[in-house]
Design an enzyme around this catalytic site. Structure first.
Site, PDB file in Angstrom:
ATOM      1  N   ASP A  85     -10.454  -5.146  -1.299  1.00  0.00           N
ATOM      2  CA  ASP A  85      -9.350  -4.676  -0.465  1.00  0.00           C
ATOM      3  C   ASP A  85      -9.825  -3.994   0.803  1.00  0.00           C
ATOM      4  O   ASP A  85     -10.508  -2.976   0.750  1.00  0.00           O
ATOM      5  CB  ASP A  85      -8.493  -3.695  -1.290  1.00  0.00           C
ATOM      6  CG  ASP A  85      -7.238  -3.253  -0.556  1.00  0.00           C
ATOM      7  OD1 ASP A  85      -6.523  -2.389  -1.086  1.00  0.00           O
ATOM      8  OD2 ASP A  85      -6.978  -3.788   0.534  1.00  0.00           O
ATOM      9  N   ASP A 107       0.843  -1.197   0.000  1.00  0.00           N
ATOM     10  CA  ASP A 107       0.000   0.000   0.000  1.00  0.00           C
ATOM     11  C   ASP A 107       0.875   1.244   0.000  1.00  0.00           C
ATOM     12  O   ASP A 107       1.498   1.559   1.012  1.00  0.00           O
ATOM     13  CB  ASP A 107      -0.910   0.008   1.230  1.00  0.00           C
ATOM     14  CG  ASP A 107      -2.032  -0.996   1.111  1.00  0.00           C
ATOM     15  OD1 ASP A 107      -2.171  -1.838   2.022  1.00  0.00           O
ATOM     16  OD2 ASP A 107      -2.738  -0.950   0.086  1.00  0.00           O
TER      17      ASP A 107
HETATM   18  C1  DX5 Z   1      -6.317   0.561   2.777  1.00  0.00           C
HETATM   19  C2  DX5 Z   1      -5.426  -0.353   2.002  1.00  0.00           C
HETATM   20  C3  DX5 Z   1      -5.635  -1.815   2.364  1.00  0.00           C
HETATM   21  C4  DX5 Z   1      -5.321  -2.110   3.829  1.00  0.00           C
HETATM   22  C5  DX5 Z   1      -5.629  -3.558   4.125  1.00  0.00           C
HETATM   23  O1  DX5 Z   1      -6.129   1.869   2.379  1.00  0.00           O
HETATM   24  O2  DX5 Z   1      -5.616  -0.218   0.608  1.00  0.00           O
HETATM   25  O3  DX5 Z   1      -4.824  -2.630   1.528  1.00  0.00           O
HETATM   26  O4  DX5 Z   1      -4.007  -1.830   4.110  1.00  0.00           O
HETATM   27  O5  DX5 Z   1      -5.380  -3.809   5.468  1.00  0.00           O
HETATM   28  P1  DX5 Z   1      -6.426  -4.622   6.373  1.00  0.00           P
HETATM   29  O6  DX5 Z   1      -6.489  -6.005   5.775  1.00  0.00           O
HETATM   30  O7  DX5 Z   1      -5.760  -4.616   7.720  1.00  0.00           O
HETATM   31  O8  DX5 Z   1      -7.716  -3.898   6.328  1.00  0.00           O
HETATM   32 ZN    ZN Z   2      -4.512  -1.772  -0.613  1.00  0.00          ZN
END
Ligand code: DX5
Ligand code: ZN
Length: 244
Positions: free
Chosen positions: A194, A48
């Site tokens: 996501d 990310d």
């Molecule tokens: C949010 C990101 C996601 C996030 C996922 O802005 O795009 O990829 O990091 O993390 P979890 O699985 O912890 O929600």
């Molecule tokens: Zn992401």
């Protein structure tokens, strides 16, 4: 003639699957944890990239992506202002998959076209996988005119900025609508989901029809990353079997 399949076809050989987000990983023991999740069957590593402008957090950039030595495919999610000017640096840093948030692009069609002309720095014959991501509040019809220029549509089930947020339930309806849109347009696009995916809701989410499910903090929870990843993959496989 190369016998290496383009990435979108290659992904289809092991989807539905997870892409593990590294944002909450313990960097001091990442090599051990990466080995564990590779052995658990994970194929995709989700980076990310946040610039502190498109979303409040500032995370990581090309040098870190390049420095990570792994057999996993590098799934780079760009949540940055004006991604068009930065694509080359992420491609040469070894991104295999690049997803840009449609809300960050003044010219999303041009960004995807530009990506389509770039070469995968790891395995040139494989090409790059292009993705477009939508925040929970962005209408789906925004991607309709982009379907000819993308391999994957990522639906965010959280507002971009942090790991560990709660899953926005409307994502289920949006996946169904996106599946319908791609069917009507006869487009074989991959669907990604996501954010907010945990051991508790993975079973329900695995039945929504997404091909790539990103999960970060539920895998890198500071305990057993390998076990968490194996649990997620097993649950997806069982959900898939029950849908056959
Ligand atoms: C949010 C990101 C996601 C996030 C996922 O802005 O795009 O990829 O990091 O993390 P979890 O699985 O912890 O929600
Ligand atoms: Zn992401």
């Amino acid at each position: 003639m190369s016998n290496i399949a383009p990435l979108n076809l290659h992904l289809r050989t092991f989807c539905p699957t997870i892409s593990v987000g590294v944002l909450t990983a313990d960097w001091m023991k990442l090599d051990v944890d990466l080995l564990q999740i590779e052995q658990a069957g994970v194929k995709l590593l989700h980076f990310d990239v946040m610039d502190g402008r498109f979303c409040p957090m500032l995370t990581l950039g090309p040098p870190l992506i390049k420095s990570i030595k792994t057999s996993l495919l590098k799934d780079v999610h760009l949540m940055i202002e004006d991604p068009l000017s930065q694509l080359e640096t992420f491609v040469s840093a070894g991104a295999d998959m690049i997803t840009v948030n449609v809300e960050s692009c003044r010219h999303p069609h041009r960004v995807l076209q530009a990506l389509g002309k770039m070469t995968n720095a790891n395995v040139p014959e494989r090409g790059l996988l292009r993705g477009i991501a939508l925040n929970p509040g962005t209408p789906l019809n925004v991607v309709e005119p982009l379907l000819d220029e993308t391999d994957m549509v990522f639906l965010l089930a959280v507002n971009p900025g942090w790991s560990g947020q709660s899953f926005v339930p409307d994502a289920a309806r949006r996946i169904a609508a996106l599946l319908e849109m791609s069917r009507q347009r006869k487009k074989d696009i991959l669907i990604g989901l996501d954010g907010g995916v945990t051991r508790k809701n993975i079973d329900e989410i695995a039945r929504m029809g997404a091909d790539v499910i990103v999960t970060g903090s539920a895998v890198f929870d500071g305990k057993a990353a390998g076990e968490n990843a194996a649990f997620m993959l097993k649950t997806i496989a069982e959900a898939r079997k029950s849908r056959l």
